[in-house]
Design a protein around this motif. Sequence first.
Motif, mmCIF file in Angstrom:
data_model
loop_
_atom_site.group_PDB
_atom_site.id
_atom_site.type_symbol
_atom_site.label_atom_id
_atom_site.label_comp_id
_atom_site.label_asym_id
_atom_site.label_seq_id
_atom_site.Cartn_x
_atom_site.Cartn_y
_atom_site.Cartn_z
ATOM 1 N N GLY A 226 -147.031 -34.121 12.713
ATOM 2 C CA GLY A 226 -147.077 -35.433 12.948
ATOM 3 C C GLY A 226 -147.955 -35.680 14.181
ATOM 4 O O GLY A 226 -149.191 -35.695 14.314
ATOM 5 N N TRP A 227 -147.333 -35.977 15.066
ATOM 6 C CA TRP A 227 -148.081 -36.147 16.526
ATOM 7 C C TRP A 227 -147.690 -35.433 17.670
ATOM 8 O O TRP A 227 -146.468 -35.075 17.784
ATOM 9 N N ALA A 228 -148.390 -34.994 18.801
ATOM 10 C CA ALA A 228 -148.080 -34.439 19.889
ATOM 11 C C ALA A 228 -148.646 -34.950 21.090
ATOM 12 O O ALA A 228 -149.710 -35.687 21.190
ATOM 13 N N CYS A 229 -147.863 -35.273 22.100
ATOM 14 C CA CYS A 229 -148.152 -36.157 23.100
ATOM 15 C C CYS A 229 -149.030 -35.052 24.257
ATOM 16 O O CYS A 229 -148.451 -34.069 24.584
ATOM 17 N N PRO A 230 -150.173 -35.488 24.531
ATOM 18 C CA PRO A 230 -150.912 -34.729 25.549
ATOM 19 C C PRO A 230 -150.428 -34.605 26.891
ATOM 20 O O PRO A 230 -150.908 -33.834 27.604
ATOM 21 N N CYS A 231 -149.461 -35.472 27.243
ATOM 22 C CA CYS A 231 -148.976 -35.568 28.709
ATOM 23 C C CYS A 231 -148.122 -34.516 29.111
ATOM 24 O O CYS A 231 -148.154 -33.663 29.932
ATOM 25 N N HIS A 232 -147.144 -34.466 28.344
ATOM 26 C CA HIS A 232 -145.803 -33.399 28.552
ATOM 27 C C HIS A 232 -145.383 -32.606 27.399
ATOM 28 O O HIS A 232 -144.396 -32.061 27.388
ATOM 29 N N GLY A 233 -146.222 -32.789 26.297
ATOM 30 C CA GLY A 233 -145.984 -32.037 25.098
ATOM 31 C C GLY A 233 -144.897 -32.380 24.256
ATOM 32 O O GLY A 233 -144.425 -31.584 23.416
ATOM 33 N N SER A 234 -144.302 -33.519 24.206
ATOM 34 C CA SER A 234 -143.504 -34.096 23.317
ATOM 35 C C SER A 234 -144.025 -33.897 21.986
ATOM 36 O O SER A 234 -145.250 -34.295 21.715
ATOM 37 N N GLN A 235 -143.279 -33.695 20.950
ATOM 38 C CA GLN A 235 -143.875 -33.505 19.403
ATOM 39 C C GLN A 235 -143.091 -34.262 18.449
ATOM 40 O O GLN A 235 -141.705 -34.596 18.608
ATOM 41 N N PHE A 236 -143.684 -35.069 17.741
ATOM 42 C CA PHE A 236 -143.238 -36.061 16.694
ATOM 43 C C PHE A 236 -143.487 -35.624 15.161
ATOM 44 O O PHE A 236 -144.613 -35.228 14.979
ATOM 45 N N ASP A 237 -142.571 -35.625 14.369
ATOM 46 C CA ASP A 237 -142.701 -35.194 12.909
ATOM 47 C C ASP A 237 -143.451 -36.428 12.196
ATOM 48 O O ASP A 237 -144.000 -37.364 12.632
#
Length: 174
Positions: A133-144
């Motif tokens: 899905g998506w990955a946040c470049p700031c602190h590594g959260s990942q979304f499906d």
Amino acid sequence: MAHQDDPKPGRRDFLYIAAGAVGAVGVAGVTWPLINQLNPDASVLALASIEFDLSGIEVGQSVTIKWRGLPVFVRNRTPEEIAEAKAVPMSDLKDPATDEQRTKPGHEQWLIMIANCTHLGCIPVGDSGDYNGWACPCHGSQFDTAGRIRKGPAPTNLVLPPYEFISDTLVKIG
Ligand code: FES
């Protein structure tokens, strides 16, 4: 001219101060209408909605549009992405929501979400991360593939804006 140890300003100092004050008022007079124009009345913002034509977005593609100044992801999901999202047990989710709750009936290939990470607002990068899905470049959260938080500090899923389908290819957001 006043000396440094003279607390009273002299005539020339007064003229400098007066000229500066007039200049500041002039700048404020010019800039305020511009600033005011960028801050529409809250009642206008509440009514702001946009219609967006989906017909140019291929399966497997995303676009980012703006709504009320916010970035919004519009993704035309592949059948694999949809199947992957539907297969996730609710017990695996930090912020449980079914794929059906994340989309509209009859338009399940379309995923429309505000593109600000629910941790601190960075914009996640698409087609990345362990969950496709998506990955946040700031602190590594990942979304499906349904935009649900799967890993990292973000507390909740990516937020869905209010929207409705006007036709199969036209969506109204807001
Ligand atoms: Fe996205 Fe922190 S802002 S993980």
